[in-house]
Design a protein around this motif. Sequence first.
Motif, PDB file in Angstrom:
ATOM      1  N   LEU A  49      52.941  79.427  13.494  1.00  0.00           N
ATOM      2  CA  LEU A  49      52.549  78.591  14.631  1.00  0.00           C
ATOM      3  C   LEU A  49      51.151  78.012  14.442  1.00  0.00           C
ATOM      4  O   LEU A  49      50.901  76.844  14.791  1.00  0.00           O
ATOM      5  CB  LEU A  49      52.605  79.417  15.920  1.00  0.00           C
ATOM      6  CG  LEU A  49      53.974  79.977  16.309  1.00  0.00           C
ATOM      7  CD1 LEU A  49      53.872  80.790  17.593  1.00  0.00           C
ATOM      8  CD2 LEU A  49      54.987  78.858  16.474  1.00  0.00           C
ATOM      9  N   GLU A  50      50.246  78.798  13.893  1.00  0.00           N
ATOM     10  CA  GLU A  50      48.882  78.308  13.674  1.00  0.00           C
ATOM     11  C   GLU A  50      48.868  77.176  12.652  1.00  0.00           C
ATOM     12  O   GLU A  50      48.157  76.180  12.832  1.00  0.00           O
ATOM     13  CB  GLU A  50      47.982  79.443  13.210  1.00  0.00           C
ATOM     14  CG  GLU A  50      46.519  79.019  13.057  1.00  0.00           C
ATOM     15  CD  GLU A  50      45.605  80.184  12.751  1.00  0.00           C
ATOM     16  OE1 GLU A  50      44.376  79.993  12.796  1.00  0.00           O
ATOM     17  OE2 GLU A  50      46.109  81.289  12.464  1.00  0.00           O
ATOM     18  N   ASP A  53      50.070  74.078  14.431  1.00  0.00           N
ATOM     19  CA  ASP A  53      49.028  73.552  15.320  1.00  0.00           C
ATOM     20  C   ASP A  53      47.945  72.822  14.531  1.00  0.00           C
ATOM     21  O   ASP A  53      47.402  71.808  14.982  1.00  0.00           O
ATOM     22  CB  ASP A  53      48.396  74.679  16.138  1.00  0.00           C
ATOM     23  CG  ASP A  53      49.333  75.198  17.222  1.00  0.00           C
ATOM     24  OD1 ASP A  53      50.293  74.482  17.565  1.00  0.00           O
ATOM     25  OD2 ASP A  53      49.115  76.318  17.716  1.00  0.00           O
ATOM     26  N   ASN A  54      47.623  73.349  13.353  1.00  0.00           N
ATOM     27  CA  ASN A  54      46.588  72.741  12.506  1.00  0.00           C
ATOM     28  C   ASN A  54      47.110  71.569  11.686  1.00  0.00           C
ATOM     29  O   ASN A  54      46.336  70.917  10.973  1.00  0.00           O
ATOM     30  CB  ASN A  54      45.999  73.786  11.560  1.00  0.00           C
ATOM     31  CG  ASN A  54      45.223  74.863  12.291  1.00  0.00           C
ATOM     32  OD1 ASN A  54      44.741  74.646  13.408  1.00  0.00           O
ATOM     33  ND2 ASN A  54      45.098  76.028  11.677  1.00  0.00           N
ATOM     34  N   ARG A  55      48.429  71.330  11.783  1.00  0.00           N
ATOM     35  CA  ARG A  55      49.060  70.278  10.971  1.00  0.00           C
ATOM     36  C   ARG A  55      48.727  70.461   9.488  1.00  0.00           C
ATOM     37  O   ARG A  55      48.526  69.494   8.755  1.00  0.00           O
ATOM     38  CB  ARG A  55      48.638  68.885  11.446  1.00  0.00           C
ATOM     39  CG  ARG A  55      49.128  68.535  12.852  1.00  0.00           C
ATOM     40  CD  ARG A  55      50.649  68.548  12.908  1.00  0.00           C
ATOM     41  NE  ARG A  55      51.198  68.051  14.143  1.00  0.00           N
ATOM     42  CZ  ARG A  55      51.583  68.816  15.169  1.00  0.00           C
ATOM     43  NH1 ARG A  55      51.424  70.138  15.103  1.00  0.00           N
ATOM     44  NH2 ARG A  55      52.109  68.277  16.234  1.00  0.00           N
ATOM     45  N   SER A 252      51.159  77.852  22.954  1.00  0.00           N
ATOM     46  CA  SER A 252      50.386  76.956  22.096  1.00  0.00           C
ATOM     47  C   SER A 252      49.189  76.378  22.839  1.00  0.00           C
ATOM     48  O   SER A 252      48.105  76.222  22.262  1.00  0.00           O
ATOM     49  CB  SER A 252      51.282  75.817  21.582  1.00  0.00           C
ATOM     50  OG  SER A 252      52.282  76.312  20.732  1.00  0.00           O
ATOM     51  N   SER A 253      49.382  76.066  24.116  1.00  0.00           N
ATOM     52  CA  SER A 253      48.282  75.512  24.914  1.00  0.00           C
ATOM     53  C   SER A 253      47.125  76.493  24.994  1.00  0.00           C
ATOM     54  O   SER A 253      45.959  76.121  24.813  1.00  0.00           O
ATOM     55  CB  SER A 253      48.775  75.173  26.330  1.00  0.00           C
ATOM     56  OG  SER A 253      49.800  74.201  26.293  1.00  0.00           O
ATOM     57  N   LYS A 255      46.565  79.043  22.953  1.00  0.00           N
ATOM     58  CA  LYS A 255      46.027  79.244  21.610  1.00  0.00           C
ATOM     59  C   LYS A 255      44.998  78.166  21.279  1.00  0.00           C
ATOM     60  O   LYS A 255      43.933  78.443  20.704  1.00  0.00           O
ATOM     61  CB  LYS A 255      47.158  79.216  20.579  1.00  0.00           C
ATOM     62  CG  LYS A 255      47.959  80.488  20.484  1.00  0.00           C
ATOM     63  CD  LYS A 255      47.205  81.555  19.713  1.00  0.00           C
ATOM     64  CE  LYS A 255      48.053  82.781  19.477  1.00  0.00           C
ATOM     65  NZ  LYS A 255      47.300  83.849  18.782  1.00  0.00           N
ATOM     66  N   LYS A 256      45.304  76.914  21.613  1.00  0.00           N
ATOM     67  CA  LYS A 256      44.385  75.815  21.328  1.00  0.00           C
ATOM     68  C   LYS A 256      43.092  75.971  22.120  1.00  0.00           C
ATOM     69  O   LYS A 256      41.996  75.698  21.611  1.00  0.00           O
ATOM     70  CB  LYS A 256      45.064  74.477  21.639  1.00  0.00           C
ATOM     71  CG  LYS A 256      46.156  74.121  20.651  1.00  0.00           C
ATOM     72  CD  LYS A 256      46.849  72.819  21.007  1.00  0.00           C
ATOM     73  CE  LYS A 256      47.935  72.488  19.988  1.00  0.00           C
ATOM     74  NZ  LYS A 256      48.667  71.263  20.333  1.00  0.00           N
TER      75      LYS A 256
END
Length: 306
Positions: A49-50, A53-55, A252-253, A255-256
């Motif tokens: 997932l990380e 998120d970091n693409r 995810s929200s 986490k960001k």
Amino acid sequence: MNMPTTADRFQRAVSIMARLRGPGGCPWDREQTFDSIKPYTLEETYEVLEAIDNRDWEELTGELGDLLLQVLFYSQMAQEQKLFSIDDVLDRLSSKLVHRHPHVFGDVTAETSADVLRNWEALKAKEKEQRLAAGGGKKAQAEEQPSSVLAGVSSAMPALLEAHKLSSRAAHVGFDWPEIGGLFAKLSEETEELQHELQQLPVPVHAPGNNVAGAAKTEMPEPLRQRLEEEVGDLFFVLVNIARYLSLDPESSLKKTNRKFKRRFQWMEDKLRQSGRTPQQATADELESLWKQAKQQEHAPAVPNP
């Protein structure tokens, strides 16, 4: 020389896993059990997932491989105990995908994503009834009768994800707010309830120099602690529903936001370090000022190099 196919590559990975667990293999791999591997499965999932998120697509390639390793590990251990094999896992997955997509592989019509989800839930419920009738599977046998629309939502998953799953299931049968304004009204209601309970604290929340966390640890009566925990939980649940309503992933929200907080706080630490100080040596006003600067510098346009 022919390039290896996807099947060749997959079989190589399966064979390597079997070799690691086999005689003369890796001592660490050989001593692992289903329970000892569980923490790694969770860790690898979050690392996937990380990377998303970091693409970071290069990193994601490796993390997906690590996650696949978990599947191979469990399957190899199961095969050794004659429970099931990786072939059974793949067969069950393929059959499930075909069966639950009749709008692709059959003659069912599904024009929208909502139609697909309704069909999916109906098929899952039917499969559950069939398993119960056949007496198959400990999970199916343990479920209460009559079956609940919330059955199957694991309590072992992260709390935000569980809340999202529970509220989504309920929404599919019409138990939902008609519009998002109702959710914000509920958020205000839950906030007021928490504030009302806070008035019962032995030490006033806004007393000068009061450390609420410290007071809570040493002076808060247990019944009050339980009520506050419940009210905070209610707040989280409403926030999860707001995220669901907006088609956002609450996990995810958050986490960001966690990463954003970490980035800004470490920027503050760097600034203080330049003057030979630490956050503990700064005043509350200084920390607040630095925090505002950290936010401003993130939003400032980049200055091109001359």
